[in-house]
Design an enzyme around this catalytic site. Structure first.
Site, PDB file in Angstrom:
ATOM      1  N   CYS A  65       0.874  -1.177   0.000  1.00  0.00           N
ATOM      2  CA  CYS A  65       0.000   0.000   0.000  1.00  0.00           C
ATOM      3  C   CYS A  65       0.909   1.224   0.000  1.00  0.00           C
ATOM      4  O   CYS A  65       2.122   1.100  -0.200  1.00  0.00           O
ATOM      5  CB  CYS A  65      -1.003  -0.035   1.158  1.00  0.00           C
ATOM      6  SG  CYS A  65      -0.312   0.109   2.806  1.00  0.00           S
ATOM      7  N   GLY A  66       0.373   2.402   0.190  1.00  0.00           N
ATOM      8  CA  GLY A  66       1.193   3.606   0.067  1.00  0.00           C
ATOM      9  C   GLY A  66       2.344   3.636   1.058  1.00  0.00           C
ATOM     10  O   GLY A  66       3.503   3.813   0.691  1.00  0.00           O
TER      11      GLY A  66
END
Ligand code: RB5
Length: 170
Positions: A65-66
């Site tokens: 994810c980020g």
């Protein structure tokens, strides 16, 4: 080795790179929770990957994810999962060697492609060391199942002294 993969919208591009890396390591994606860059809440892609690992359909998982934070927090809610958020090769080595991490969490926004490649390679090729780390993980499992780490039998550590232990993972 079978690897379950998952990414939210921020991790989708990196996940594509990782799936190519898996082929180079003779590993196979057993499940891919990815919406091809479309918006996805990180728990939604994390959960199926954790179930695949927990239920033995995959030996390990990789989540992107980020920041890697959301997926690591969500993954560690699933009993049996030891998810490690890793930012460099040393972290990847320790996650496997000492913690027997079965899920690698990566930060797509903070990790360049070359570093990503090295982290994934290290995660795939490093074995768990066992020994004293087994006892520590038994204590983690005790917490996971509502018990106390202090209740885990400690057979004594023949190498209780930290003298002579490796600088990392001792
Ligand atoms: C998505 O906006 C972002 O929250 C997610 O990718 C992750 O960084 C959460 O920890």
């Amino acid at each position: 080795m079978k690897i379950a993969l998952g990414a939210d919208h921020r991790g989708s591009e990196a996940l594509h790179q990782i799936s190519i890396l898996l082929e180079q390591h003779d590993a196979e994606a057993s499940l891919c929770a990815d919406r091809g860059g479309r918006t996805c809440d990180y728990p939604d892609m994390t959960y199926p990957v954790c179930l695949a690992v927990r239920d033995g359909q995959a030996e390990r998982g990789i989540l992107v994810c980020g920041t890697g934070l959301g997926s690591s927090i969500a993954a560690n809610k699933v009993p049996g999962i030891r998810a490690a958020l890793v930012h460099d090769e040393i972290g990847a080595e320790m996650a496997r060697r000492c913690l027997d991490a079965n899920i690698l969490c990566l930060a797509a926004d903070l990790t360049g492609p070359r570093l990503l490649e090295r982290i994934v390679a290290t995660f795939l090729t490093t074995e768990f060391e066992g020994g004293r780390h087994e006892r520590r993980l038994a204590k983690v499992r005790a917490i996971e199942t509502g018990g106390s780490p202090g209740a885990v039998a400690d057979p004594g550590d023949p190498d209780e002294s930290i003298m002579g232990r490796p600088a990392l993972g001792g």
